[in-house]
Motif scaffolding. Sequence first.
Motif, PDB file in Angstrom:
ATOM      1  N   GLY A 174     -12.178  20.133  32.092  1.00 20.21           N
ATOM      2  CA  GLY A 174     -11.847  19.545  33.381  1.00 20.21           C
ATOM      3  C   GLY A 174     -12.892  18.524  33.758  1.00 20.21           C
ATOM      4  O   GLY A 174     -13.913  18.390  33.097  1.00 20.21           O
ATOM      5  N   GLY A 175     -12.628  17.791  34.824  1.00 24.62           N
ATOM      6  CA  GLY A 175     -13.600  16.802  35.298  1.00 24.62           C
ATOM      7  C   GLY A 175     -13.251  15.389  34.911  1.00 24.62           C
ATOM      8  O   GLY A 175     -13.428  14.461  35.685  1.00 24.62           O
ATOM      9  N   LEU A 234      -4.767  24.260  49.616  1.00 20.34           N
ATOM     10  CA  LEU A 234      -5.270  23.057  50.284  1.00 20.34           C
ATOM     11  C   LEU A 234      -6.357  23.410  51.300  1.00 20.34           C
ATOM     12  O   LEU A 234      -6.225  24.379  52.053  1.00 20.34           O
ATOM     13  CB  LEU A 234      -4.118  22.341  50.985  1.00 20.34           C
ATOM     14  CG  LEU A 234      -4.446  21.081  51.776  1.00 20.34           C
ATOM     15  CD1 LEU A 234      -4.933  19.996  50.840  1.00 20.34           C
ATOM     16  CD2 LEU A 234      -3.213  20.603  52.537  1.00 20.34           C
ATOM     17  N   MET A 235      -7.427  22.622  51.309  1.00 23.43           N
ATOM     18  CA  MET A 235      -8.517  22.861  52.267  1.00 23.43           C
ATOM     19  C   MET A 235      -8.018  22.696  53.700  1.00 23.43           C
ATOM     20  O   MET A 235      -7.007  22.030  53.960  1.00 23.43           O
ATOM     21  CB  MET A 235      -9.652  21.870  52.015  1.00 23.43           C
ATOM     22  CG  MET A 235      -9.324  20.435  52.401  1.00 23.43           C
ATOM     23  SD  MET A 235     -10.781  19.370  52.357  1.00 23.43           S
ATOM     24  CE  MET A 235     -10.086  17.818  52.951  1.00 23.43           C
ATOM     25  N   GLN A 277      -9.374  19.022  42.297  1.00 25.23           N
ATOM     26  CA  GLN A 277     -10.564  18.563  43.003  1.00 25.23           C
ATOM     27  C   GLN A 277     -10.962  19.640  43.996  1.00 25.23           C
ATOM     28  O   GLN A 277     -10.189  20.575  44.271  1.00 25.23           O
ATOM     29  CB  GLN A 277     -10.309  17.226  43.709  1.00 25.23           C
ATOM     30  CG  GLN A 277      -9.179  17.239  44.721  1.00 25.23           C
ATOM     31  CD  GLN A 277      -8.853  15.843  45.233  1.00 25.23           C
ATOM     32  OE1 GLN A 277      -8.500  14.956  44.477  1.00 25.23           O
ATOM     33  NE2 GLN A 277      -8.981  15.657  46.531  1.00 25.23           N
ATOM     34  N   THR A 278     -12.175  19.525  44.518  1.00 27.15           N
ATOM     35  CA  THR A 278     -12.704  20.561  45.401  1.00 27.15           C
ATOM     36  C   THR A 278     -11.767  20.826  46.576  1.00 27.15           C
ATOM     37  O   THR A 278     -11.578  21.975  46.990  1.00 27.15           O
ATOM     38  CB  THR A 278     -14.093  20.128  45.927  1.00 27.15           C
ATOM     39  OG1 THR A 278     -14.943  19.873  44.813  1.00 27.15           O
ATOM     40  CG2 THR A 278     -14.707  21.209  46.793  1.00 27.15           C
ATOM     41  N   GLU A 279     -11.146  19.765  47.104  1.00 21.42           N
ATOM     42  CA  GLU A 279     -10.262  19.908  48.267  1.00 21.42           C
ATOM     43  C   GLU A 279      -9.026  20.757  47.972  1.00 21.42           C
ATOM     44  O   GLU A 279      -8.304  21.169  48.888  1.00 21.42           O
ATOM     45  CB  GLU A 279      -9.832  18.521  48.764  1.00 21.42           C
ATOM     46  CG  GLU A 279     -10.954  17.722  49.405  1.00 21.42           C
ATOM     47  CD  GLU A 279     -11.779  16.919  48.409  1.00 21.42           C
ATOM     48  OE1 GLU A 279     -12.507  16.001  48.829  1.00 21.42           O
ATOM     49  OE2 GLU A 279     -11.698  17.211  47.194  1.00 21.42           O
ATOM     50  N   LEU A 280      -8.771  21.012  46.678  1.00 25.29           N
ATOM     51  CA  LEU A 280      -7.618  21.823  46.276  1.00 25.29           C
ATOM     52  C   LEU A 280      -8.054  23.171  45.695  1.00 25.29           C
ATOM     53  O   LEU A 280      -7.281  23.820  45.004  1.00 25.29           O
ATOM     54  CB  LEU A 280      -6.767  21.053  45.270  1.00 25.29           C
ATOM     55  CG  LEU A 280      -6.046  19.839  45.871  1.00 25.29           C
ATOM     56  CD1 LEU A 280      -5.514  18.933  44.779  1.00 25.29           C
ATOM     57  CD2 LEU A 280      -4.911  20.291  46.778  1.00 25.29           C
ATOM     58  N   SER A 281      -9.249  23.533  45.912  1.00 25.27           N
ATOM     59  CA  SER A 281      -9.802  24.883  45.663  1.00 25.27           C
ATOM     60  C   SER A 281      -9.752  25.454  44.248  1.00 25.27           C
ATOM     61  O   SER A 281      -9.554  26.648  44.117  1.00 25.27           O
ATOM     62  CB  SER A 281      -9.121  25.874  46.608  1.00 25.27           C
ATOM     63  OG  SER A 281      -9.246  25.477  47.936  1.00 25.27           O
ATOM     64  N   PRO A 282     -10.002  24.788  43.157  1.00 29.37           N
ATOM     65  CA  PRO A 282     -10.045  23.337  43.023  1.00 29.37           C
ATOM     66  C   PRO A 282      -9.004  22.815  42.038  1.00 29.37           C
ATOM     67  O   PRO A 282      -9.109  21.703  41.556  1.00 29.37           O
ATOM     68  CB  PRO A 282     -11.441  23.129  42.426  1.00 29.37           C
ATOM     69  CG  PRO A 282     -11.583  24.299  41.484  1.00 29.37           C
ATOM     70  CD  PRO A 282     -10.772  25.438  42.067  1.00 29.37           C
ATOM     71  N   TRP A 333       0.505  16.820  53.092  1.00 27.98           N
ATOM     72  CA  TRP A 333       0.215  16.319  51.741  1.00 27.98           C
ATOM     73  C   TRP A 333      -1.215  15.792  51.688  1.00 27.98           C
ATOM     74  O   TRP A 333      -1.666  15.066  52.577  1.00 27.98           O
ATOM     75  CB  TRP A 333       1.170  15.202  51.358  1.00 27.98           C
ATOM     76  CG  TRP A 333       2.564  15.669  51.068  1.00 27.98           C
ATOM     77  CD1 TRP A 333       3.608  15.700  51.943  1.00 27.98           C
ATOM     78  CD2 TRP A 333       3.048  16.169  49.818  1.00 27.98           C
ATOM     79  NE1 TRP A 333       4.722  16.202  51.311  1.00 27.98           N
ATOM     80  CE2 TRP A 333       4.417  16.495  50.010  1.00 27.98           C
ATOM     81  CE3 TRP A 333       2.470  16.380  48.569  1.00 27.98           C
ATOM     82  CZ2 TRP A 333       5.213  17.008  48.995  1.00 27.98           C
ATOM     83  CZ3 TRP A 333       3.255  16.885  47.549  1.00 27.98           C
ATOM     84  CH2 TRP A 333       4.611  17.199  47.762  1.00 27.98           C
ATOM     85  N   LEU A 334      -1.919  16.153  50.626  1.00 29.85           N
ATOM     86  CA  LEU A 334      -3.284  15.683  50.428  1.00 29.85           C
ATOM     87  C   LEU A 334      -3.294  14.492  49.483  1.00 29.85           C
ATOM     88  O   LEU A 334      -2.680  14.524  48.407  1.00 29.85           O
ATOM     89  CB  LEU A 334      -4.162  16.795  49.852  1.00 29.85           C
ATOM     90  CG  LEU A 334      -5.613  16.381  49.553  1.00 29.85           C
ATOM     91  CD1 LEU A 334      -6.597  17.400  50.093  1.00 29.85           C
ATOM     92  CD2 LEU A 334      -5.845  16.195  48.050  1.00 29.85           C
ATOM     93  N   ARG A 335      -3.998  13.442  49.869  1.00 29.86           N
ATOM     94  CA  ARG A 335      -4.162  12.267  49.015  1.00 29.86           C
ATOM     95  C   ARG A 335      -5.340  12.516  48.065  1.00 29.86           C
ATOM     96  O   ARG A 335      -6.479  12.604  48.508  1.00 29.86           O
ATOM     97  CB  ARG A 335      -4.429  11.023  49.860  1.00 29.86           C
ATOM     98  CG  ARG A 335      -3.339  10.706  50.880  1.00 29.86           C
ATOM     99  CD  ARG A 335      -3.640   9.394  51.568  1.00 29.86           C
ATOM    100  NE  ARG A 335      -3.678   8.316  50.592  1.00 29.86           N
ATOM    101  CZ  ARG A 335      -4.220   7.111  50.828  1.00 29.86           C
ATOM    102  NH1 ARG A 335      -4.782   6.865  51.987  1.00 29.86           N
ATOM    103  NH2 ARG A 335      -4.215   6.203  49.886  1.00 29.86           N
ATOM    104  N   THR A 336      -5.066  12.621  46.775  1.00 31.01           N
ATOM    105  CA  THR A 336      -6.143  12.905  45.832  1.00 31.01           C
ATOM    106  C   THR A 336      -6.982  11.679  45.516  1.00 31.01           C
ATOM    107  O   THR A 336      -8.126  11.801  45.084  1.00 31.01           O
ATOM    108  CB  THR A 336      -5.586  13.455  44.509  1.00 31.01           C
ATOM    109  OG1 THR A 336      -4.843  12.423  43.837  1.00 31.01           O
ATOM    110  CG2 THR A 336      -4.702  14.674  44.747  1.00 31.01           C
ATOM    111  N   GLY A 337      -6.403  10.471  45.674  1.00 30.51           N
ATOM    112  CA  GLY A 337      -7.111   9.256  45.279  1.00 30.51           C
ATOM    113  C   GLY A 337      -7.012   8.980  43.791  1.00 30.51           C
ATOM    114  O   GLY A 337      -7.538   7.972  43.304  1.00 30.51           O
ATOM    115  N   ASP A 338      -6.304   9.848  43.053  1.00 34.97           N
ATOM    116  CA  ASP A 338      -6.101   9.647  41.622  1.00 34.97           C
ATOM    117  C   ASP A 338      -4.755   9.004  41.368  1.00 34.97           C
ATOM    118  O   ASP A 338      -3.776   9.249  42.090  1.00 34.97           O
ATOM    119  CB  ASP A 338      -6.182  10.976  40.868  1.00 34.97           C
ATOM    120  CG  ASP A 338      -7.601  11.501  40.779  1.00 34.97           C
ATOM    121  OD1 ASP A 338      -8.409  10.875  40.070  1.00 34.97           O
ATOM    122  OD2 ASP A 338      -7.915  12.513  41.424  1.00 34.97           O
TER     123      ASP A 338
END
Length: 240
Positions: free
Chosen positions: A5-6, A89-90, A31-36, A109-114
Amino acid sequence: VMVSGGSPVPPKLHERVEAAFGCPLTSLFGQTELSPSLTASSPDDSAADRTETSGRPLPQVEVRIIDPQTGDVAPIGHDGEVQARGYQLMLGYVGQDDATARTILADGWLRTGDIGHLDSRGYLRITGRLSDMIIRGGENLYPAEIEAALTRHPAVAEAAVFGLPDDHWGEIAAAAIRLHPDTAQIDAADLKAHCRKLLSPQKTPSNWFVVEAMPLTPSGKVQKYTLKDGALSGRLRRID
């Protein structure tokens, strides 16, 4: 089983790891915001799916792809921003209401930025970061796709693609590469010819640089802004 991962694992490295340890290498995306975690490949997946995708959404997790220019849900196979919604979700960033509002939309909905796309089976392919996207003459270029093609060159151990300003196109793709230790010499023509076998012309980098090591964040991600600054200032060694 092994899990990575990463960041994406280049196909050649993926094959080496599996051969060395004798078991399948799977990947997690999140990502961290999605635990993870958000998606994962399975040990039972094909070698191509384990190598080329980030797997499918985890149970009870929703994933959608949003066109960054129109805000509409993108069709299957089309790149856009990866967004997610689910139980993991955080709640938000502590003491940062504005940042939370920019990251979590009103409907949850969370925007991952990916940047990535889903295929018809639900497998996710990550192709870059929204902040790393290169806009060349109005066309969106995603560095991860170009980097994956470059690492298939026998002399290239690692590659990082980033945008540079251009008077005609607005922005063009540039690549910094780290060569394998046993590589004596390489030129831009060779790298361009390799890319043209795998990529369309506009995705082929116009500027080439070589580095001894990639600048990394504490979490091991390549600092592309450092590479861009080095290219613009002349600190990076250019390949002609």
